[in-house]
Design a protein around this motif. Structure first.
Motif, PDB file in Angstrom:
ATOM      1  N   GLU A 139      23.287 -16.169 -87.163  1.00  0.00           N
ATOM      2  CA  GLU A 139      22.724 -15.746 -88.984  1.00  0.00           C
ATOM      3  C   GLU A 139      23.884 -14.657 -88.974  1.00  0.00           C
ATOM      4  O   GLU A 139      24.631 -15.082 -90.329  1.00  0.00           O
ATOM      5  N   SER A 176      26.916 -17.259 -89.663  1.00  0.00           N
ATOM      6  CA  SER A 176      27.133 -18.171 -90.623  1.00  0.00           C
ATOM      7  C   SER A 176      27.724 -17.543 -92.246  1.00  0.00           C
ATOM      8  O   SER A 176      27.339 -18.018 -93.457  1.00  0.00           O
ATOM      9  N   ARG A 218      17.047  -8.930 -93.325  1.00  0.00           N
ATOM     10  CA  ARG A 218      15.196  -9.887 -92.816  1.00  0.00           C
ATOM     11  C   ARG A 218      14.466  -9.043 -93.492  1.00  0.00           C
ATOM     12  O   ARG A 218      13.812  -9.649 -94.281  1.00  0.00           O
ATOM     13  N   PRO A 230      10.565  -7.282 -90.834  1.00  0.00           N
ATOM     14  CA  PRO A 230      10.332  -8.723 -89.772  1.00  0.00           C
ATOM     15  C   PRO A 230      11.110  -7.588 -88.176  1.00  0.00           C
ATOM     16  O   PRO A 230      12.488  -6.795 -88.103  1.00  0.00           O
ATOM     17  N   ARG A 278      25.493 -39.186 -90.478  1.00  0.00           N
ATOM     18  CA  ARG A 278      24.165 -38.654 -91.080  1.00  0.00           C
ATOM     19  C   ARG A 278      23.134 -38.819 -90.796  1.00  0.00           C
ATOM     20  O   ARG A 278      21.917 -38.521 -90.309  1.00  0.00           O
ATOM     21  N   PHE A 316      12.830 -33.377 -83.714  1.00  0.00           N
ATOM     22  CA  PHE A 316      12.860 -31.639 -82.751  1.00  0.00           C
ATOM     23  C   PHE A 316      11.213 -31.539 -83.653  1.00  0.00           C
ATOM     24  O   PHE A 316      10.637 -30.840 -83.625  1.00  0.00           O
ATOM     25  N   ARG A 334      26.479 -23.661 -87.847  1.00  0.00           N
ATOM     26  CA  ARG A 334      25.714 -21.762 -88.006  1.00  0.00           C
ATOM     27  C   ARG A 334      24.691 -22.084 -88.751  1.00  0.00           C
ATOM     28  O   ARG A 334      24.545 -20.970 -89.542  1.00  0.00           O
ATOM     29  N   VAL A 335      23.487 -22.600 -88.226  1.00  0.00           N
ATOM     30  CA  VAL A 335      22.273 -22.663 -88.923  1.00  0.00           C
ATOM     31  C   VAL A 335      20.917 -22.131 -87.642  1.00  0.00           C
ATOM     32  O   VAL A 335      21.202 -23.016 -86.444  1.00  0.00           O
ATOM     33  N   PRO A 336      20.428 -21.182 -87.892  1.00  0.00           N
ATOM     34  CA  PRO A 336      19.980 -21.002 -87.153  1.00  0.00           C
ATOM     35  C   PRO A 336      18.774 -21.045 -87.359  1.00  0.00           C
ATOM     36  O   PRO A 336      17.817 -21.657 -88.547  1.00  0.00           O
ATOM     37  N   LEU A 337      18.110 -21.844 -85.781  1.00  0.00           N
ATOM     38  CA  LEU A 337      17.078 -22.233 -85.733  1.00  0.00           C
ATOM     39  C   LEU A 337      16.415 -21.653 -84.553  1.00  0.00           C
ATOM     40  O   LEU A 337      15.974 -22.200 -83.443  1.00  0.00           O
ATOM     41  N   GLU A 372      13.167 -25.760 -91.108  1.00  0.00           N
ATOM     42  CA  GLU A 372      14.112 -25.884 -90.346  1.00  0.00           C
ATOM     43  C   GLU A 372      14.800 -27.022 -89.964  1.00  0.00           C
ATOM     44  O   GLU A 372      16.402 -26.762 -90.577  1.00  0.00           O
ATOM     45  N   ALA A 373      14.298 -27.718 -89.477  1.00  0.00           N
ATOM     46  CA  ALA A 373      14.574 -29.508 -89.759  1.00  0.00           C
ATOM     47  C   ALA A 373      16.089 -29.538 -90.941  1.00  0.00           C
ATOM     48  O   ALA A 373      16.642 -30.534 -90.857  1.00  0.00           O
ATOM     49  N   ALA A 409      17.206 -27.745 -93.392  1.00  0.00           N
ATOM     50  CA  ALA A 409      18.156 -26.518 -93.206  1.00  0.00           C
ATOM     51  C   ALA A 409      19.611 -27.441 -92.221  1.00  0.00           C
ATOM     52  O   ALA A 409      20.301 -27.903 -92.684  1.00  0.00           O
ATOM     53  N   LEU A 410      18.896 -28.070 -90.767  1.00  0.00           N
ATOM     54  CA  LEU A 410      19.811 -28.777 -90.508  1.00  0.00           C
ATOM     55  C   LEU A 410      20.207 -29.963 -91.447  1.00  0.00           C
ATOM     56  O   LEU A 410      21.862 -29.896 -90.517  1.00  0.00           O
ATOM     57  N   THR A 411      19.793 -30.705 -91.386  1.00  0.00           N
ATOM     58  CA  THR A 411      20.255 -31.432 -92.121  1.00  0.00           C
ATOM     59  C   THR A 411      21.092 -31.275 -92.986  1.00  0.00           C
ATOM     60  O   THR A 411      22.054 -31.585 -93.488  1.00  0.00           O
ATOM     61  N   ALA A 458      23.038 -29.296 -94.217  1.00  0.00           N
ATOM     62  CA  ALA A 458      24.150 -28.125 -93.609  1.00  0.00           C
ATOM     63  C   ALA A 458      25.299 -29.600 -93.309  1.00  0.00           C
ATOM     64  O   ALA A 458      26.483 -29.590 -92.716  1.00  0.00           O
ATOM     65  N   HIS A 459      24.671 -30.475 -92.547  1.00  0.00           N
ATOM     66  CA  HIS A 459      25.944 -32.236 -92.237  1.00  0.00           C
ATOM     67  C   HIS A 459      24.982 -33.209 -93.411  1.00  0.00           C
ATOM     68  O   HIS A 459      25.630 -34.138 -92.722  1.00  0.00           O
ATOM     69  N   GLY A 460      25.026 -33.033 -94.525  1.00  0.00           N
ATOM     70  CA  GLY A 460      25.062 -33.726 -95.238  1.00  0.00           C
ATOM     71  C   GLY A 460      24.097 -34.137 -96.308  1.00  0.00           C
ATOM     72  O   GLY A 460      24.219 -35.341 -97.070  1.00  0.00           O
ATOM     73  N   GLU A 509       9.674 -12.117 -93.730  1.00  0.00           N
ATOM     74  CA  GLU A 509      11.097 -11.849 -94.202  1.00  0.00           C
ATOM     75  C   GLU A 509      11.339 -12.982 -95.928  1.00  0.00           C
ATOM     76  O   GLU A 509      11.999 -12.228 -96.665  1.00  0.00           O
ATOM     77  N   ARG A 512      18.731 -19.732 -95.765  1.00  0.00           N
ATOM     78  CA  ARG A 512      19.036 -18.233 -96.810  1.00  0.00           C
ATOM     79  C   ARG A 512      19.407 -18.102 -94.835  1.00  0.00           C
ATOM     80  O   ARG A 512      21.210 -17.338 -95.231  1.00  0.00           O
ATOM     81  N   ARG A 513      19.096 -18.455 -94.341  1.00  0.00           N
ATOM     82  CA  ARG A 513      19.161 -17.214 -92.696  1.00  0.00           C
ATOM     83  C   ARG A 513      20.531 -18.092 -92.162  1.00  0.00           C
ATOM     84  O   ARG A 513      21.768 -17.596 -91.226  1.00  0.00           O
ATOM     85  N   ALA A 514      20.961 -19.134 -92.797  1.00  0.00           N
ATOM     86  CA  ALA A 514      22.284 -20.109 -92.224  1.00  0.00           C
ATOM     87  C   ALA A 514      23.121 -20.170 -93.837  1.00  0.00           C
ATOM     88  O   ALA A 514      24.436 -21.032 -94.068  1.00  0.00           O
ATOM     89  N   HIS A 515      22.722 -19.498 -94.784  1.00  0.00           N
ATOM     90  CA  HIS A 515      23.750 -19.469 -95.600  1.00  0.00           C
ATOM     91  C   HIS A 515      23.939 -20.492 -96.290  1.00  0.00           C
ATOM     92  O   HIS A 515      24.849 -20.652 -96.896  1.00  0.00           O
ATOM     93  N   LEU A 516      23.155 -21.628 -96.790  1.00  0.00           N
ATOM     94  CA  LEU A 516      22.657 -23.188 -97.149  1.00  0.00           C
ATOM     95  C   LEU A 516      23.476 -22.797 -98.306  1.00  0.00           C
ATOM     96  O   LEU A 516      24.621 -23.367 -99.310  1.00  0.00           O
ATOM     97  N   ARG A 565      26.857 -21.772 -99.622  1.00  0.00           N
ATOM     98  CA  ARG A 565      28.075 -23.200 -98.824  1.00  0.00           C
ATOM     99  C   ARG A 565      27.757 -24.309-100.010  1.00  0.00           C
ATOM    100  O   ARG A 565      28.368 -25.263 -99.359  1.00  0.00           O
TER     101      ARG A 565
END
Lengths: 295, 295, 295, 295
Positions: free
Chosen positions: A266, A269, A287, B253, C164, C174, C251-254, D185-186, D188-190, D192-194, D266, D286-290, D293
């Motif tokens: 975190e 990032s 947080r 948190p 993708r 996941f 850099r994505v916290p999960l 979370e899932a 957020a991950l995708t 970050a990969h577009g 949070e 937000r944790r990943a600052h998406l 970005r």
């Protein structure tokens, strides 16, 4: 004694200095030549290729990470250039997996090998007061002990298998990360109740937690001073990764290490890498939105 | 000076002893009469109801938890029995919510109030070497300082609002729990790689973590000696609960406190309550099935 | 059309069967020859080296993991053996890092490439009802669409960049792991209050969670039937690792993925690998010692 | 039949409407009178005090939380005003602890009691399609079944002990929270990969996760539309708290519930309460600052 030293970052330079000051004959090499100059002025012999530093009684190496160690010793074939009579003392913080691989590669070539990671920052290294955890055959550790004693105030022998020293280093850095996170969260809690991090951490680090690890990081957290980095965020992140890898390999769940990994990620990032890893305290505060609350 | 002391568990008895030994005139009360005897033999006056201990310059109380404090002072109306001239010094580890409520109830009645939780185990209390965090009006703290100094080696004034001392105590105990968990996980990791918890923790607690908190618990973890309980598992669980409640109330948190809560709950679900809370190390080892692996 | 198919595990065999049954001319190869027989009897041509399966309009591959894909296409140089006119459709669940590397390696050689991971177990594959997520140049996906439609009930085009599709597959797995953990913990909670996992999960999966993912795993959890493995524990652990790696790289916290990693690692440390990854429910129950309580 | 209904929020009003529309004679009461008007126009009798709604065959109550239930039935003594012939059907989502206390208080007074929490939002309640989990003596549930069937498409009997229905409701809401966090979370991950959350979640909720719970929340997450709140953040936070309390009471570690608690806290610390609890997706981003970005 006559020794070589390769890897002259802040730590390596300080350690090599102490060898020189103790009267040993030291030949040094570094990938980029800059750091060799101060050592030359102390009396070191500077060489242009790593293989020329492999001479005398021992070769000390203090390289940055797995990749650098692999590049120099395995891909760069420095291991093949070493004499059987020499002891290789590897101070790097590397993975347990590479530690085992290196042990096997040295054994295969009949080269004596000591894994000797150190605890302490550059100023501690300069003062010759590192704590050195060392693993390798007992007789071999004894041969290099006088040399190690120029760098460290205490040598902790940890048995024959070199990776034992590496896992202790990794587990120790994990404990440092945990210390930071615990101060980060605890002081976020007190701040929310009106007690500053400085006031809270002064009590803690003067009493129950009156130890170097806590005192050093408490200061950074209390002052929210994360630059210049004493131990940079990406290095802390890498070291928690080493703990998780070592744990995965032996199937040891470490939920606290996972938590540290997520906090560090975190922080990363947010985009700023050139900060101390105690920036985890900023993550804990964010947080809770403490800064927006003026706490 | 002339003072009362109520709540004579291991901690309270040791603290009251020091007041007596310092020459103060101490009247004591405890719910069950057993613990009053040793103090009587030292010169304490023993009374049969709590309200008779409310006399002189100060009333010290060291009760077990929120419920006990509520029972005696609020439900039991001891607060209504107190003179305006007296200072109530409350040493109990209680919730921030009750701390605020007590501050208001004392203020409403014009009674001076100091929250003064302590850090240290019974042997430290007996030696008069506690660390006492104190919050309340400065003049009031000064009035009782000579009394506190018979019990503690250092008094840490933390400002006017009494709950500030309580949140520091709570945050401090949270840091202790974190210290245990970090040693628990780190030594599970080293064990899995052949380095015993004893060997690993000796290095750590002689160097970076050379502080009372770590040294005390490291010994228990290294020896897997969780009975007799120095600080019992249910108390540790309760105190982490206090941290989580204080955090919830201010929306902070604390993922590490959540993790400790879960580890302690896992230990409790095993059914044995009469163990030290450092039993968290057994939980970490069990998650990795280390004992079955003979590590 | 004329196509090749390599990688004939349970999934690959079922998928190749559907291509054959739809009338396509299919040449198959597998590292171990056993699985080729049933396909031969359906009409497939069996070849002894992978390069002989590279022919016609498309090459489908369904290999086990990163290592297998690397071994065959990069180290094994199969990529170098491919004609420019052919489309490589890669169904494997691989890391985002390898996905990008493969995209670049195909592009470098001018070979059309589609990443097309699938959702569904072997029985779904046999029924030709997979969900196929596909990424690659649109025209290329269209060329192979008739072929994909013999295997899947629906094709989900996800854009040009092949990785993708891989990140969607990884994120989907996941979510499956999260579904298991949520049922595992929730039913541990109801069991402790006297409601069996079967009763609780029947309500849930008949109502709010009436979807294939939940219904399939709920059955295993309710019956505590973890063998034979539908999706083996080490594969689930590997796939959560792929999610964490993809998250680290960007850099994505999960934190939930970290939690799943730790639960799966705890299951693995118990030593039995040949179980379904829904064994996480046993971990949740063990943490609460439910079996010892006869709940 | 002749019944009373108290607690006319969005859910209670919709449920009472269905009783009226089915031809039952319904007397209603609400703390604030506003919500009674639409029901009056449908034919309900409106009374000014809760005790006047206690009449006929059954009293239904749909109050907001533990506090409201305590205020009305225990502190407000409504329980003492009830006839022995009546059945109290309590639809509220309350703690297991209060559920047990209420069961005992009803039993003590010889009043029949059914705990009957519901799954479904106000629109589902309006359509009479709730899922109702009911626990209480079988004969008693049967007596009110025709009434419950006007509100719900399915009644799930869960045995005698009323708290069994409450723990199922609590565990179900915990699973909803887990569904949100897993999508948060899932995606957020995708991202970050577009791959947008909308694209990713469409695949998931059309296939493996094609269930009401996932489809409803996926829409909110994909559109980042957290107002107006379908289920408000503070309510979600409260319900995860009920899961944690029920787990603490029976010593069941729920790390995933702890994680949800921390994510919701949070979100709450950001200061906006009037948002849907699927705002957890914003926390993950937000944790990943998406957003910074532009992902």
């Amino acid at each position: 004694m006559k020794v070589g030293f390769i890897g002259l970052g802040a730590m390596g330079s300080a350690m090599a200095s102490n060898l020189i000051k103790a009267g040993h004959e030291v030949t040094v090499w570094n990938r980029s030549p800059g750091p060799t100059e101060p050592l030359a002025s102390l009396g070191a012999k500077v060489v242009k290729t790593a293989d020329r530093a492999v001479l005398g009684d021992a070769l000390f190496s203090m390289l940055a990470n797995d990749q650098a160690v692999r590049d120099v010793f395995l891909a760069g074939r420095l291991l093949d250039a070493m004499d059987k009579g020499i002891v290789h003392v590897n101070h790097a913080t590397i993975s347990v997996a590479l530690a085992k691989e290196l042990a096997a590669e040295h054994a295969k070539r009949g080269i004596d090998y000591v894994a000797a990671p150190v605890f302490g920052r550059p100023d501690v290294a300069a003062a010759g007061k590192l704590n050195i955890v060392a693993a390798g055959r007992p007789g071999v550790i004894e041969r290099v002990r006088p040399l190690l004693e120029t760098m460290g105030s205490r040598i902790w022998p940890l048995g024959d298998a070199p990776e034992r020293a590496n896992v202790v280093k990794i587990a120790g850095n994990f404990m440092l990360g945990a210390a930071i996170e615990s101060m980060a969260e605890a002081s976020a809690l007190t701040r929310a109740h009106g007690v500053s991090a400085a006031d809270f951490l002064e009590v803690m680090t003067s009493t129950l937690f009156a130890s170097p690890a806590f005192q050093g990081y408490a200061k950074l957290i209390a002052e929210q001073r994360y630059t210049p980095a004493g131990f940079a965020l990406p290095l802390g992140y890498k070291d928690i990764g080493l703990a998780l890898s070592a744990a995965d390999a032996t199937r040891v769940p470490l939920p606290l290490a996972s938590l540290l990994h997520d906090s560090l990620l975190e922080a990363l990032s947010a985009g700023d890498e050139d900060v101390d890893w105690s920036i985890m305290a900023q993550v804990a505060a964010r947080r809770a939105h403490l800064d927006e609350r003026k706490l």
